[in-house]
Write an enzyme that holds these catalytic residues in place. Structure first.
Site, PDB file in Angstrom:
ATOM      1  N   HIS A 217       0.836  -1.199   0.000  1.00  0.00           N
ATOM      2  CA  HIS A 217       0.000   0.000   0.000  1.00  0.00           C
ATOM      3  C   HIS A 217       0.873   1.253   0.000  1.00  0.00           C
ATOM      4  O   HIS A 217       2.072   1.201   0.260  1.00  0.00           O
ATOM      5  CB  HIS A 217      -0.936   0.016   1.211  1.00  0.00           C
ATOM      6  CG  HIS A 217      -0.204   0.051   2.508  1.00  0.00           C
ATOM      7  ND1 HIS A 217       0.311  -1.067   3.115  1.00  0.00           N
ATOM      8  CD2 HIS A 217       0.139   1.091   3.308  1.00  0.00           C
ATOM      9  CE1 HIS A 217       0.922  -0.729   4.222  1.00  0.00           C
ATOM     10  NE2 HIS A 217       0.840   0.579   4.365  1.00  0.00           N
ATOM     11  N   ASP A 219       0.839   5.016   1.833  1.00  0.00           N
ATOM     12  CA  ASP A 219       0.185   5.661   2.971  1.00  0.00           C
ATOM     13  C   ASP A 219      -0.702   6.834   2.565  1.00  0.00           C
ATOM     14  O   ASP A 219      -1.793   7.019   3.109  1.00  0.00           O
ATOM     15  CB  ASP A 219       1.229   6.119   3.998  1.00  0.00           C
ATOM     16  CG  ASP A 219       1.740   4.964   4.827  1.00  0.00           C
ATOM     17  OD1 ASP A 219       1.212   3.844   4.690  1.00  0.00           O
ATOM     18  OD2 ASP A 219       2.679   5.179   5.615  1.00  0.00           O
ATOM     19  N   HIS A 275       4.975   0.095   0.071  1.00  0.00           N
ATOM     20  CA  HIS A 275       5.579  -0.806   1.047  1.00  0.00           C
ATOM     21  C   HIS A 275       4.574  -1.822   1.586  1.00  0.00           C
ATOM     22  O   HIS A 275       3.374  -1.728   1.330  1.00  0.00           O
ATOM     23  CB  HIS A 275       6.173  -0.013   2.214  1.00  0.00           C
ATOM     24  CG  HIS A 275       5.147   0.789   2.964  1.00  0.00           C
ATOM     25  ND1 HIS A 275       4.797   2.073   2.592  1.00  0.00           N
ATOM     26  CD2 HIS A 275       4.392   0.504   4.060  1.00  0.00           C
ATOM     27  CE1 HIS A 275       3.871   2.541   3.417  1.00  0.00           C
ATOM     28  NE2 HIS A 275       3.611   1.598   4.317  1.00  0.00           N
ATOM     29  N   ARG A 285       5.337  -8.788  17.816  1.00  0.00           N
ATOM     30  CA  ARG A 285       5.975  -7.574  17.301  1.00  0.00           C
ATOM     31  C   ARG A 285       5.197  -6.352  17.795  1.00  0.00           C
ATOM     32  O   ARG A 285       3.997  -6.226  17.551  1.00  0.00           O
ATOM     33  CB  ARG A 285       5.982  -7.614  15.781  1.00  0.00           C
ATOM     34  CG  ARG A 285       6.550  -6.413  15.050  1.00  0.00           C
ATOM     35  CD  ARG A 285       6.274  -6.638  13.557  1.00  0.00           C
ATOM     36  NE  ARG A 285       6.864  -5.657  12.684  1.00  0.00           N
ATOM     37  CZ  ARG A 285       6.304  -4.505  12.332  1.00  0.00           C
ATOM     38  NH1 ARG A 285       5.146  -4.157  12.850  1.00  0.00           N
ATOM     39  NH2 ARG A 285       6.899  -3.707  11.467  1.00  0.00           N
TER      40      ARG A 285
END
Length: 307
Positions: A217, A219, A275, A285
């Site tokens: 995608h 941003d 990214h 995470r």
């Protein structure tokens, strides 16, 4: 965003609904439609999936987990639409678009404090899938297959302290200054925007589109307000979790950022920085997405303690 996908509002608005799990849970102060953003990502996937799979095996590591870099950056030509939009915001145009990593910007004690905030907050809920968020600005907290307002939960009434919010704002200010200095923009022309949030990702299989964080995608296309994106990693790739690397998708090869505790990765939010995040395959995470805008109408204030 590594980054979890946050909410997207409807075009031309600053508010959207945050789903709740019961009628007794009040909506957050700053309402954001988290569901719309995930649906938008899935729509974009059809366009970008070909790029992703043709590059998936062609990886170049931009910065490894074992390295500690003062600053590492690369300049990239701004996408035309991004550059054209920033013409409307004098003083906020970067010298050149690109991406940068800082490993010594945030102190270990500050990282530990933020990780503690994330764990405390997310212990009050969490997605049934692998991706959960905590937004201290709106109060949005993943809860099952929906969201609740953590500030309305009785069991979370004394969960946070004034010091928690001071550390959060202090670190945000450090990141803001680093972006201003690196990209050569005016400090008073860059504003914090939404969504800015903690994320927790585990290997649990996705239950809803909210849990599918790994799609490629841009941003700026996902979040109308974004002009500069940053992530602060709170845990370590290959130690605390496996998978979960942040990957920039470029024409020549994919560039990988391996999360390192305290590492800040910042980049311009246009299509020059397509990214995605690898799926986490083991462990947990944690990260914080801190987003900035050049448009004052999308600015938000630092969160404050609510009782």
């Amino acid at each position: 965003m590594a980054k979890m996908r946050g909410p997207r509002k409807s075009p031309g608005t600053n508010k959207a609904e945050v789903p709740t799990t019961s009628q007794t849970t009040s909506p957050p102060r700053l309402q954001i439609d988290w569901r719309r953003i995930f649906i938008r990502i899935l729509m974009m996937t059809g366009i970008m999936v070909a790029v992703y799979y043709t590059k998936a095996t062609d990886l170049v590591t931009f910065v490894t987990q074992k390295e500690e870099v003062l600053s590492r950056s690369v300049d990239i030509t701004c996408s035309e639409d991004y550059a054209q939009e920033l013409l409307h915001f004098p003083g906020c145009t970067p010298r050149k678009c690109g991406r940068v990593v800082f490993d010594t910007l945030v102190k270990p004690s500050e990282v530990a404090a933020l990780l503690n905030i994330a764990k405390r907050g997310l212990s009050m809920g969490g997605s049934t899938g692998g991706a959960s968020i905590l937004d201290l600005h709106s109060g949005a907290l993943s809860h099952g297959n929906a969201f609740v307002n953590i500030f309305k939960l009785e069991e979370a009434r004394n969960l946070f302290t004034e010091q928690d919010f001071k550390i959060y704002s202090f670190v945000k200010n450090k990141i803001h200054k680093a972006i201003v200095d690196h990209f050569g923009i005016e400090e008073n022309k860059l504003y914090l925007t939404h969504p800015t949030f903690f994320s927790r990702i585990t290997p649990a299989p996705p239950q809803t589109v909210h849990d599918e964080y790994w799609h490629p995608h841009v941003d700026k296309e996902t979040y109308e307000s974004f002009h500069y994106t940053s992530l602060l990693y709170l845990t370590d790739y290959s130690y605390d979790f496996e998978g979960g690397r942040f990957i920039f998708i470029d024409k020549d090869s994919n560039k990988t950022v391996e999360p390192r505790s305290g590492r800040v990765s910042a980049f311009t939010s246009g299509s020059e920085n397509l990214h995605h995040v690898e799926r986490v395959t083991k462990g947990t995470r944690y990260a914080v997405t801190v987003s900035f805008t050049c448009d004052p109408k999308h600015a938000i204030s630092d969160p404050v303690l609510q009782r």
